[in-house]
Design a protein around this motif. Structure first.
Motif, PDB file in Angstrom:
ATOM      1  N   PRO A 194      38.187  49.657  43.529  1.00  0.00           N
ATOM      2  CA  PRO A 194      36.945  48.966  43.167  1.00  0.00           C
ATOM      3  C   PRO A 194      37.180  47.459  43.204  1.00  0.00           C
ATOM      4  CG  PRO A 194      37.479  50.689  41.579  1.00  0.00           C
ATOM      5  CD  PRO A 194      38.678  50.525  42.454  1.00  0.00           C
ATOM      6  N   VAL A 195      36.150  46.698  43.576  1.00  0.00           N
ATOM      7  CA  VAL A 195      36.355  45.268  43.794  1.00  0.00           C
ATOM      8  C   VAL A 195      35.356  44.451  42.985  1.00  0.00           C
ATOM      9  CG1 VAL A 195      34.931  45.362  45.894  1.00  0.00           C
ATOM     10  CG2 VAL A 195      36.482  43.447  45.542  1.00  0.00           C
ATOM     11  N   LEU A 243      32.026  51.471  37.438  1.00  0.00           N
ATOM     12  CA  LEU A 243      32.532  51.650  38.796  1.00  0.00           C
ATOM     13  C   LEU A 243      33.398  52.903  38.932  1.00  0.00           C
ATOM     14  CD1 LEU A 243      33.498  48.062  40.041  1.00  0.00           C
ATOM     15  CD2 LEU A 243      31.299  49.250  40.174  1.00  0.00           C
ATOM     16  N   ARG A 244      34.149  53.209  37.889  1.00  0.00           N
ATOM     17  CA  ARG A 244      35.072  54.352  37.977  1.00  0.00           C
ATOM     18  C   ARG A 244      34.555  55.594  37.254  1.00  0.00           C
ATOM     19  NH1 ARG A 244      40.835  51.163  37.106  1.00  0.00           N
ATOM     20  NH2 ARG A 244      41.376  51.022  39.328  1.00  0.00           N
ATOM     21  N   GLY A 245      33.506  55.433  36.447  1.00  0.00           N
ATOM     22  CA  GLY A 245      33.013  56.581  35.696  1.00  0.00           C
ATOM     23  C   GLY A 245      33.933  57.010  34.578  1.00  0.00           C
ATOM     24  N   ASN A 246      34.823  56.112  34.141  1.00  0.00           N
ATOM     25  CA  ASN A 246      35.746  56.405  33.041  1.00  0.00           C
ATOM     26  C   ASN A 246      35.081  56.012  31.726  1.00  0.00           C
ATOM     27  OD1 ASN A 246      37.771  56.574  31.156  1.00  0.00           O
ATOM     28  ND2 ASN A 246      39.227  55.291  32.273  1.00  0.00           N
ATOM     29  N   ILE A 283      31.339  47.984  44.196  1.00  0.00           N
ATOM     30  CA  ILE A 283      31.403  46.524  44.138  1.00  0.00           C
ATOM     31  C   ILE A 283      30.704  46.032  42.880  1.00  0.00           C
ATOM     32  CG2 ILE A 283      30.722  44.371  45.269  1.00  0.00           C
ATOM     33  CD1 ILE A 283      30.794  45.863  47.928  1.00  0.00           C
ATOM     34  N   ALA A 284      31.342  45.097  42.195  1.00  0.00           N
ATOM     35  CA  ALA A 284      30.721  44.386  41.078  1.00  0.00           C
ATOM     36  C   ALA A 284      30.772  42.894  41.382  1.00  0.00           C
ATOM     37  CB  ALA A 284      31.447  44.684  39.768  1.00  0.00           C
ATOM     38  N   ILE A 285      29.792  42.153  40.884  1.00  0.00           N
ATOM     39  CA  ILE A 285      29.801  40.702  41.053  1.00  0.00           C
ATOM     40  C   ILE A 285      29.665  40.047  39.686  1.00  0.00           C
ATOM     41  CG2 ILE A 285      28.966  40.689  43.423  1.00  0.00           C
ATOM     42  CD1 ILE A 285      26.167  40.178  42.432  1.00  0.00           C
ATOM     43  N   ALA A 286      30.402  38.973  39.513  1.00  0.00           N
ATOM     44  CA  ALA A 286      30.420  38.258  38.235  1.00  0.00           C
ATOM     45  C   ALA A 286      30.234  36.773  38.492  1.00  0.00           C
ATOM     46  CB  ALA A 286      31.734  38.508  37.488  1.00  0.00           C
ATOM     47  N   GLY A 287      29.705  36.080  37.510  1.00  0.00           N
ATOM     48  CA  GLY A 287      29.534  34.643  37.630  1.00  0.00           C
ATOM     49  C   GLY A 287      29.599  33.980  36.274  1.00  0.00           C
ATOM     50  N   HIS A 288      29.981  32.713  36.293  1.00  0.00           N
ATOM     51  CA  HIS A 288      30.140  31.918  35.078  1.00  0.00           C
ATOM     52  C   HIS A 288      29.184  30.735  35.148  1.00  0.00           C
ATOM     53  CE1 HIS A 288      33.142  29.275  32.527  1.00  0.00           C
ATOM     54  NE2 HIS A 288      32.028  29.551  31.865  1.00  0.00           N
ATOM     55  N   SER A 289      28.450  30.470  34.082  1.00  0.00           N
ATOM     56  CA  SER A 289      27.536  29.340  34.008  1.00  0.00           C
ATOM     57  C   SER A 289      26.422  29.501  35.046  1.00  0.00           C
ATOM     58  CB  SER A 289      28.319  28.035  34.176  1.00  0.00           C
ATOM     59  OG  SER A 289      27.555  26.929  33.783  1.00  0.00           O
ATOM     60  N   ARG A 290      26.227  28.533  35.940  1.00  0.00           N
ATOM     61  CA  ARG A 290      25.218  28.726  36.987  1.00  0.00           C
ATOM     62  C   ARG A 290      25.553  29.934  37.846  1.00  0.00           C
ATOM     63  NH1 ARG A 290      23.414  22.787  39.431  1.00  0.00           N
ATOM     64  NH2 ARG A 290      23.321  21.692  37.433  1.00  0.00           N
ATOM     65  N   GLY A 291      26.851  30.214  37.986  1.00  0.00           N
ATOM     66  CA  GLY A 291      27.250  31.418  38.692  1.00  0.00           C
ATOM     67  C   GLY A 291      26.794  32.676  37.979  1.00  0.00           C
ATOM     68  N   GLY A 292      26.706  32.617  36.640  1.00  0.00           N
ATOM     69  CA  GLY A 292      26.223  33.759  35.877  1.00  0.00           C
ATOM     70  C   GLY A 292      24.760  34.042  36.133  1.00  0.00           C
ATOM     71  N   GLU A 293      23.974  32.984  36.311  1.00  0.00           N
ATOM     72  CA  GLU A 293      22.586  33.180  36.725  1.00  0.00           C
ATOM     73  C   GLU A 293      22.527  33.685  38.160  1.00  0.00           C
ATOM     74  OE1 GLU A 293      18.700  30.490  37.966  1.00  0.00           O
ATOM     75  OE2 GLU A 293      20.035  29.718  36.401  1.00  0.00           O
ATOM     76  N   MET A 294      23.387  33.137  38.999  1.00  0.00           N
ATOM     77  CA  MET A 294      23.358  33.431  40.425  1.00  0.00           C
ATOM     78  C   MET A 294      23.564  34.902  40.744  1.00  0.00           C
ATOM     79  SD  MET A 294      25.760  34.175  42.959  1.00  0.00           S
ATOM     80  CE  MET A 294      27.269  33.501  42.308  1.00  0.00           C
ATOM     81  N   VAL A 295      24.379  35.625  39.938  1.00  0.00           N
ATOM     82  CA  VAL A 295      24.670  37.011  40.309  1.00  0.00           C
ATOM     83  C   VAL A 295      23.407  37.860  40.323  1.00  0.00           C
ATOM     84  CG1 VAL A 295      27.081  36.949  39.594  1.00  0.00           C
ATOM     85  CG2 VAL A 295      25.333  37.618  37.933  1.00  0.00           C
ATOM     86  N   ALA A 296      22.454  37.569  39.436  1.00  0.00           N
ATOM     87  CA  ALA A 296      21.195  38.312  39.454  1.00  0.00           C
ATOM     88  C   ALA A 296      20.412  37.995  40.726  1.00  0.00           C
ATOM     89  CB  ALA A 296      20.370  37.986  38.215  1.00  0.00           C
ATOM     90  N   THR A 297      20.423  36.721  41.116  1.00  0.00           N
ATOM     91  CA  THR A 297      19.749  36.329  42.359  1.00  0.00           C
ATOM     92  C   THR A 297      20.426  36.968  43.561  1.00  0.00           C
ATOM     93  OG1 THR A 297      19.148  34.214  41.353  1.00  0.00           O
ATOM     94  CG2 THR A 297      19.003  34.369  43.738  1.00  0.00           C
TER      95      THR A 297
END
Length: 730
Positions: free
Chosen positions: A265-266, A502-505, A347-361
């Protein structure tokens, strides 16, 4: 009488002038030089922090500004002497000093021109002014008198106190410790969480991709999504700093991956806005190395090309999606060190600050075929993104086609610090509320508010100060969590979230829905956790209309008894000027009941009654009356039988949190109250029947009973089915 008062006033002013002239005359050069030096230093450090954050940058810009101020003051004095017969250099220098000090204090305190900003600025200016004038008189003019000696000693003492105030970490009001003393958390479930508390079993390898790196990468054009305003100072600086324009932004990043891992998983993570002189994408090594040791591939994406710009969040989203495509290409190339390493379906995506808003976009764009601002721009991404992680995010800085980003059926984790001075409000809750579930599939959203956590320490290169330049001297960092603790919290919650989604654990799922059952294994601080699964069945979320008696489900009626205030209002997580979520607000003195009466009997078998609750009683906190929010939840069945449970037996609901992020808060005994919803889930089987047997299949009424006095917000009341034995929805 008027003439007499005028003469007396004039005489008093003349005596003051003679007194001042006797002891401090001739001090104007010292006063002017001190004022200009401090002002140049403040302005120079401010500019250098953004444009040239190196020792030479601070020195050169401060020296250049000092020369400009010297020239400006000299010209102004010449002009005034011609016009008025007096240069008034001391008065202009005083004005320059006061302006520099007050602007620094205002920006450091993160507020407008409030009374405390003016009072503190005036005291600092007076202390510095007195220091220069008194010691010039003592050392240069040799005016050794009780007045000058006392003024010199007093000013030295005031300046020493000021230096200690500004150049130490600040104060700790121990409020976190006092709140923790209110609770007795349940025993941690060590068996489940234990493997996540340390690095995993895999050896971690690291590689870089981009121009001239181990893995070559190309460029992408972002000109359709953002621009550099070269007419502004910042835009011109950014344009000059980079050796490329937005038509050829390099794809660059760092990858951490397990040496023996295949089809892992990435997680892609993107930083937010910061000085472009900092390689911010390298600040998540703590997370990349940790997750890779547990079998994940972690990719940290360089988005510095988007920094120090405005209106660029759609460009950030496109840039992230382009990176995902690039890494998936590496995954398919047999001669690539990443060949077969990535599970393209996880796949998961993460962001911090403006990047945190960006992941939803980015998630929104991933599902679209055209760019919302221009349908002639095609999108063709459609990657298998299953989970979003937002760390201290902004919200609505970019609104596609002027709409908020509303998403369906995606996992979402939100982490935010209560001591954040960059994104000072819990803005991510707006996005949290804009994520809904259709009931098709198994999804989870979870939000964690962390007392003592700031903005910058989630990135190892940003640090404890959420402001740069001289303004950071006003920040109070003494009460912050250590960087190690703050990053440990991020590691644990992100790993468990990825394990589940992602793993269902599911072994550690409780951490995302019941943090205090794992409190013994987490850093000591106050956590406020809100969550909801796609299995949740809503009864009342207070969004439907202005009628206080109606609920979200037809036939359910609402009633409050014994309250002094009963209303449904916006919570204002992102500030009072933004729409977010409506919630019920109740205030009472001496006891109150809030009741939901069912139109049809409700079957609660195998479910939990879930609701979000937040304390709003700041008056009690100010009075020192600290106690956990508690109350009794009473169910009544169709035959009138009752069963009850106490809130405190199933969740820790802290009083509203007073936060002091700058030193002026301690000096003037002020604070900002931070509110965050905590989700309480009470299993139906845990309700104790009173008297006759209680029929969980025919619940006719749900009542919340509160004692003494208080003020709370309630939201999202409904049923959360138990997970054991549940079949997957179609």
């Amino acid at each position: 009488m008027t003439n007499v008062l005028t003469r007396r006033g004039g005489a008093l002013l003349e005596r003051c002038r003679r007194w001042f002239s006797h002891y401090f005359a001739g001090a104007e050069p010292a006063l002017c030089q001190m004022a200009l030096a401090i002002s140049a230093l403040v302005a120079g450090v401010t500019l250098a922090s953004t444009y040239w954050p190196q020792p030479w940058g601070y020195a050169c810009l401060s020296a250049a500004l000092l020369a400009l101020l010297e020239l400006g003051l000299w010209l102004a004095r010449k002009l005034l002497k011609r016009l008025l017969g007096h240069g008034l250099g001391w008065l202009m220098a005083l004005g320059i000093l006061l302006a520099a000090v007050s602007d620094t204090v205002k920006r450091g305190a993160g507020e407008g021109w409030t009374w405390r900003v003016w009072v503190f600025s005036a005291l600092v200016t007076a202390a510095l002014w007195l220091l220069a004038g008194s010691w010039w008189s003592l050392l240069r003019r040799r005016v050794v008198a009780p007045v000058t000696v006392c003024a010199g000693v007093l000013s030295l003492g005031m300046t020493a106190l000021l230096a200690a105030f500004l150049f130490t970490d600040g104060f700790d009001d121990h409020i976190i410790r006092r709140y923790l003393d209110l609770s007795s958390n349940r025993e941690a479930r060590e068996e489940a969480l234990e493997p996540s508390l340390t690095d995993g079993p895999y050896e971690v390898l690291t590689l870089d991709y981009g121009p001239g790196e181990a893995l070559e990468a190309g460029t992408v054009s972002l000109t359709r999504y953002m621009s550099r305003d070269t007419d502004s100072l910042t835009g011109s600086y950014v344009d000059a700093y980079w050796d490329y324009d937005l038509s050829r932004v390099p794809l660059r990043g760092r990858v951490w991956y397990p040496a023996e891992g295949e089809s892992c998983p990435v997680l892609f993570i993107a930083h937010g806005n910061h000085e472009i002189t900092t390689e911010s994408y390298l600040g998540y090594a703590y997370l990349g190395e940790y997750l890779a040791s547990h079998g994940y591939v972690v990719v940290s994406v360089d988005q510095n090309a988007c920094n120090m710009l405005t209106g660029e969040n759609d460009g950030r989203a496109v840039l992230l999606l382009e990176h995902i495509g690039l890494l998936l290409e590496y995954n398919e190339e047999q001669d690539s060190p990443l060949y077969g390493r990535l599970d393209s379906d996880s796949i998961a995506i993460a962001g911090h600050s403006r990047g945190g808003e960006m992941v939803a976009t980015a998630y929104l764009f991933n599902g679209l075929d055209q760019y919302p601002e221009n349908g002639s721009v095609d999108f063709d991404y459609h990657y298998s993104i299953k989970s979003l992680i937002a760390i201290a995010p902004t919200v609505d800085q970019y609104k596609p086609a002027d709409h908020s980003v509303e998403l369906e059926d995606v996992n979402y984790l939100l982490l935010h610090g209560a001591a954040d001075r960059d994104v000072s409000n819990f803005q991510g809750m707006v996005q949290y509320e804009d994520i809904s579930f259709t009931g098709r599939g198994d999804y989870l959203k979870s939000a964690l508010y962390i007392a003592g956590a700031n903005h910058g320490q989630f990135n190892s290169l940003w640090g404890a100060y959420d402001q740069s330049g001289p303004f950071s001297r006003l920040l109070n960092t003494e009460g912050l969590l250590s960087e190690a603790d703050q990053q440990f919290i991020a590691q644990i919650f992100i790993k468990v979230f990825l394990d589940v989604t992602l793993r269902g654990n599911e072994s550690c799922r409780d951490l995302l829905t019941d943090w205090d059952s794992c409190a013994g294994q987490l850093p000591d601080t106050v956590y406020v956790q809100c969550w909801e699964s796609s299995r949740f069945s809503l009864l009342a979320d207070f969004e439907e209309d202005a009628d206080l008696s109606t609920a979200s489900v037809e036939g359910v009626t609402l009633e409050a008894v014994g309250t002094s205030l009963w209303t449904e209002e916006l919570m204002g997580f992102a500030g009072s000027d933004r729409e977010d979520t409506h919630a019920l607000r109740l205030r009472w003195r001496g006891g109150a009941t809030y009741r939901l009466t069912m139109g049809e009997a409700l079957d609660m078998t195998g479910a939990s009654l879930a609701f979000d609750i937040c304390d709003l009683d700041s008056d009690a906190v100010e009075a020192g009356d600290l106690s956990l929010v508690d109350g009794e939840v009473v169910l009544t069945d169709a035959d009138g039988n009752t069963a009850s449970a106490r809130i405190s037996d199933f969740a820790t609901v802290y009083p509203i949190l007073p936060v002091r992020t700058d030193k002026l808060d301690f000096l003037f005994d002020t604070c900002v109250y931070k509110k965050a919803m905590a989700t309480v889930a009470i299993p139906a089987a845990a309700f104790a029947a009173e008297g006759e047997a209680f029929d969980l299949e025919a619940v006719a009424e749900i009542a919340f009973r509160f004692e003494e006095g208080g003020e709370i917000a309630l939201d999202n009341i409904g049923l959360e089915p138990a997970r054991e034995g549940m079949e997957e929805n179609a």
